[in-house]
Design an enzyme around this catalytic site. Structure first.
Site, short mmCIF file in Angstrom:
data_model
loop_
_atom_site.label_atom_id
_atom_site.label_comp_id
_atom_site.label_asym_id
_atom_site.label_seq_id
_atom_site.Cartn_x
_atom_site.Cartn_y
_atom_site.Cartn_z
CG ASP A 106 2.74 0.60 6.99
OD1 ASP A 106 3.76 1.27 6.59
OD2 ASP A 106 1.56 1.27 7.31
C1 NOJ Z 1 3.73 4.04 6.57
C2 NOJ Z 1 2.41 4.23 6.16
O1 NOJ Z 1 1.51 3.72 6.80
C3 NOJ Z 1 2.42 3.52 4.60
O2 NOJ Z 1 1.01 3.83 4.16
C4 NOJ Z 1 3.46 3.95 3.66
O3 NOJ Z 1 3.02 3.06 2.40
C5 NOJ Z 1 4.74 3.58 4.33
N1 NOJ Z 1 5.04 4.32 5.62
C6 NOJ Z 1 6.01 3.83 3.48
O4 NOJ Z 1 6.20 4.97 3.15
#
Ligand code: NOJ
Length: 700
Positions: A266
Site C-alpha cells: 500500500d
Molecule cells: C492507500 C489506500 O489504503 C489503498 O486502498 C489505495 O488503493 C492506495 N492508497 C492507492 O490509492
C-alpha cells in the site's frame, strides 16, 4: 519470433525466457511503481519529466488513453526489452458511471449486480488506459467509526467472499487478456479493518483464530476466483506489521493457497514501518518487505535500493527473480505484451452509456434499505399529493449521492433529488429547500425551512453525510448526523406532517434520535449516478425495496463494536450495558418491504439438503433474501452464536410460495476454522435458523 513475444507459447515459458534476458536493474525496475498526475508525493512524475521507461507500473491519476500511450510508447519502443507498464488506479465503485459504494452493493445481496457493476467499471476504465484496479476491498469491519467501511462488503466473512468472487469475475472476466478486462486487487491483506477503535492506520491485535476465522476467508475466496493481485495492508497482525508478514504473504497466500499473481504494497507502507516502530532503515525494510512477499512497492523509495543490495550480497538475486516472475506473469496474463496501447476514443463513446446508467439505477434501487414504514406510509401515491417538500442538505447535492473514492465520476452529470423529483410528482407543487448545510446552518435557516415545509402534504427530509465524511482517513468518534441536521429533522417532525427520512451515507449512522421523528426511513447509502431516480422509484412504489443491511447499525457509540456473529458469552442473560437496550438499532440482514414474507417448513435431510418454504403474504410483488444461519452449540473452540452459511434471493408474486433448497456440505458449512486455518468438524448437534425458524439436527 523471440519466445517471450510469442503469444502461442505458454505464459510460464514466455516469462522464463524474458527473465533470462533481463539485467539486474531491469528486473528491479519491474518492482517499482510511480505516480503521474496532480499528486504531490515525492515520486510523482507530474506530467512526465524524468521518467524511467523500464518501470514496472504507474499509478495513474486520470491520465487518459492518450497519456498512457505516450508513456507506454517510451516503455515498449524505447527500452531494450520493451516490457509494457501496468497502469493501476483505484476504481472502487465505478469509473465514469458511479455505482453504489461497495457496502451498499453488498446490501443488494445480489452477486450478479455486484459483478455487473464491476464489469461496467472495468469497461470504462480500461477504455481510458487502466489495466488494474485496486479493488475489491474485502476487509471485514465491525466498527462503523472506521471511515473505510464504505469500501467493504460488510461484516460477514462468507458474504464478503461471495462478493469478492463476483467483483473478480466482473473486473477480470473469464479472459483477463481481453482488452476490456482489468486485473483485480484484493485488499488490504490482512486485518486492516481491525484497527483499534476504528481509527485508521492504527494498531490491530488479531488472534490466530480470528485471523483465519474472520479476516482471511474473503481473501481466500477471491484468490480462488483467480484474482491476479493483492495489496498488503498498513496494520499490524499482532505485533508484526502486515507489510513484513511472511506468514501471511508467503506461507498462507503462496504456499497454502497457491496464489501465483503479485502483491503490491500500500501507499508508502514500507517507509511507514519507521513510525510503526519496526525499522527506519530503508535497506532493511526493502529486504524484509520483499522477502516477506511484497513484489511491487507503491510510491515510496525502498525498492530502488534492491540492485545495490543484491550487488553487495545482502539479498539473493533469486528473491528478486521470484518477485519479477510474479509481476511479469500478470502482465502476460493481461495480454499487455499483445495490446500495450489503448485505443484513443472520445470519452462519450465509452462512458456513461444509457445501459450503464440503467444498471446504476437498478443497483441503487436494490441497495437502499427501508428501515421504517409506519402505517404503510410508503409507497406514496403522487396523484394524491398536492404539495411535497424536499428539505435537507442532500436535496441538491450530487456529490453526496456518489460518495468517496469516486474515480472519474463527475458529480455535474449526477442528477440530484431536486433535479428529478418533478419526474415523479408531475402534478404536485414542489418546495425544495436545504434547511441547513451538512454541518452548519445560517441564522434562521432551519426555522424558515420548517415554515416552508409546513404547508406540504408530505415532507421528504434528505439528510446525510457530506461525500468525503466516509472513506480513507475518515474515522469519526461519533457517527450521529451533525446536530444541525438533527435539529432540522426535529423541526420538520414538529409540523405534524408525514415525514419520510432519506439518508445518504457511506456508513451506518445513529438512528435512535432520528427514528421517532420520521414516519418512514429509507437508508439510501451513497447510491451513485442514479441514486436520486432510484430513490423515487422506491418512494412511489415503482419498485419494492429489497435491500438488507450487510452491517449492523448500533444504538449508541458505546455499543461499538457490534456485529451479528459475536461469539457466545459466559452469561447469556447478563453482562449487557445497564444503561442501554441490548439489541442493535437495526440488525444485520434487516430491511423492510412493501409486502411481507412468511416462512415455514424448515427442514434438513440426511444428505444435508436443507429447505424452507417462503410465501409472499402481502399484496405486492417483492424480492426476499433468505438467510440461512448455522449454530454449533458445543465445540472445543467457542463459536459465534450464529453464522451465515448461505443466502438466496427470490422474487415472489403476491400469494406465491416457493421452496428454497440449500445443499450443505459438512466440511464447508458445518466445520469451523481453527487457529492455523484448518477446518475442524466435530460431530454432534447443529442448529439451522432462518427468519425466526430453527431446526436442530445431528451430524456425524
Ligand atoms: C492507500 C489506500 O489504503 C489503498 O486502498 C489505495 O488503493 C492506495 N492508497 C492507492 O490509492
Amino acid at each position: 519470433m523471440t519466445p517471450y513475444r510469442n503469444p502461442a507459447l505458454p505464459v510460464e515459458e514466455r516469462l522464463e525466457d524474458l527473465l533470462n534476458r533481463m539485467t539486474l536493474d531491469e528486473k528491479c525496475d519491474q518492482l517499482l511503481q510511480t505516480t503521474i498526475g496532480p499528486d504531490v508525493n515525492p515520486n510523482n512524475l507530474g506530467d512526465g519529466g524524468e521518467f524511467r521507461p523500464s518501470i514496472g507500473s504507474i499509478l495513474s491519476y486520470f491520465g487518459g488513453a492518450h497519456k498512457r500511450n505516450e508513456f507506454q510508447r517510451r516503455a515498449v519502443e524505447g527500452t531494450r526489452l520493451g516490457i509494457p507498464i501496468i497502469w493501476g488506479m483505484d476504481v472502487i465503485h465505478g469509473w465514469r458511471t458511479g455505482f453504489p459504494v461497495p457496502l451498499a452493493q453488498a446490501c443488494t445481496w445480489n452477486p450478479e449486480t455486484v459483478e455487473a457493476c464491476c464489469r461496467v467499471a472495468a469497461k470504462e476504465c480500461s477504455a481510458e488506459g487502466i489495466d488494474w484496479t485496486f479493488a475489491p476491498m474485502v476487509d471485514i469491519p465491525n466498527d462503523p467509526r472506521w471511515g473505510r467501511v464504505m469500501e467493504s462488503f460488510g461484516e460477514d466473512p462468507y458474504a464478503s467472499g461471495l462478493f469478492a468472487r463476483a467483483s473478480v469475475r466482473g473486473y477480470q472476466t473469464a479472459d483477463p487478456s481481453a482488452p476490456d478486462a482489468v486485473a483485480a486487487c484484493l485488499k488490504h491483506f490482512a486485518g486492516y479493518a481491525a484497527s483499534e477503535g476504528g481509527r485508521d492506520y492504527s494498531y490491530s491485535d488479531i488472534s490466530a483464530r480470528k485471523l483465519h476465522e474472520i479476516y482471511l476467508p474473503s481473501f481466500h475466496a477471491g484468490v480462488d476466483e483467480g484474482a491476479l493481485t493483492l495489496m498488503s495492508s498498513f496494520n499490524d497482525v499482532t505485533g508484526t506489521p502486515a507489510v513484513v508478514n511472511r506468514y501471511l504473504m508467503t506461507e498462507i497466500l503462496r504456499d497454502r493457497w497457491g496464489f501465483s499473481g503479485f502483491v503490491v504494497s500500500d501507499w508508502d507502507s514500507f517507509r511507514q514501518l519507521k513510525a510503526q516502530g519496526f525499522s527506519g532503515d530503508p535497506e532493511k525494510v526493502a529486504i524484509r518487505c520483499l522477502s516477506a512477499g511484497n513484489d511491487m512497492e507503491m510510491v515510496s523509495e525502498c525498492f530502488k535500493l534492491l540492485p545495490e543490495l543484491v550487488r553487495s550480497g545482502r539479498l539473493a538475486e533469486a528473491v528478486v527473480d521470484e518477485a519479477v516472475r510474479r509481476v511479469l506473469r500478470v502482465k502476460f496474463k493481461l495480454g499487455l505484451f499483445e495490446h500495450p496501447y489503448t485505443e484513443e476514443q472520445p470519452v462519450e463513446a465509452t462512458a456513461l452509456l444509457p445501459e450503464y446508467r440503467r444498471l446504476a439505477r437498478k443497483a441503487a434501487q436494490q441497495c437502499a434499505v427501508l428501515l421504517k414504514n409506519e402505517n404503510s406510509l410508503l409507497p406514496l401515491d403522487p396523484a394524491s399529493i398536492r404539495t411535497v417538500a424536499l428539505v435537507g442538505p442532500v436535496a441538491e447535492d450530487a456529490a453526496a449521492l456518489v460518495g468517496n473514492w469516486r474515480g472519474n465520476v463527475d458529480p455535474a452529470t449526477v442528477p440530484t433529488l431536486a433535479d428529478v423529483i418533478g419526474e415523479f410528482f408531475p402534478q404536485s407543487r414542489i418546495i425544495t429547500v436545504p434547511g441547513c448545510g451538512f454541518e452548519t446552518a445560517a441564522e434562521g435557516e432551519i426555522a424558515s425551512a420548517v415554515e416552508a415545509a409546513r404547508g406540504a402534504d408530505v415532507i421528504l427530509a434528505a439528510l446525510g453525510e457530506e461525500w468525503n465524511r466516509s472513506g480513507e482517513n475518515c474515522s469519526r468518534a461519533d457517527i450521529a448526523l451533525p446536530a444541525v441536521q438533527r435539529n432540522l429533522l426535529h423541526g420538520l417532525a414538529a409540523t405534524g406532517k408525514p415525514v419520510v427520512l432519506l439518508v445518504s451515507a457511506g456508513r451506518p449512522i445513529l438512528y435512535p434520535e432520528l427514528e421517532p421523528c420520521a414516519n418512514a426511513i429509507l437508508h439510501l447509502w451513497q447510491g451513485g449516478h442514479e441514486a436520486a431516480r432510484a430513490c423515487f422509484d422506491l418512494l412511489t412504489g415503482e419498485c419494492n425495496p429489497s435491500g438488507r443491511l450487510a452491517m449492523t447499525f448500533p444504538r449508541s457509540m458505546g455499543q461499538i463494536p457490534i456485529y451479528y456473529n459475536e461469539h457466545r458469552r459466559a452469561r447469556p442473560d447478563q453482562g449487557y450495558y445497564h444503561d442501554l437496550e441490548e439489541s442493535p438499532m437495526y440488525p444485520f440482514g434487516y430491511g423492510l418491504s412493501y409486502t411481507s414474507f412468511t416462512y415455514s417448513d424448515l427442514s434438513i435431510k440426511e444428505d444435508l439438503t436443507a429447505s424452507v418454504k417462503v410465501t409472499n403474504a402481502g399484496e405486492r410483488r417483492g424480492t426476499e433474501t433468505v438467510f440461512l444461519y448455522l449454530s454449533d452449540p458445543e465445540a472445543e473452540l467457542t463459536q459465534p452464536a450464529r453464522r451465515l452459511i448461505a443466502f438466496r434471493q427470490l422474487e415472489l408474486a403476491p400469494g406465491e410460495s416457493r421452496v428454497v433448497r440449500f445443499e450443505l456440505d459438512k466440511m464447508r458449512d458445518l466445520a469451523y476454522t481453527g487457529p492455523a486455518g484448518e477446518r475442524i468438524f466435530e460431530e454432534g448437534e447443529f442448529v439451522l435458523s432462518t427468519a425466526g425458524l430453527t431446526i436442530s439436527f445431528e451430524c456425524r
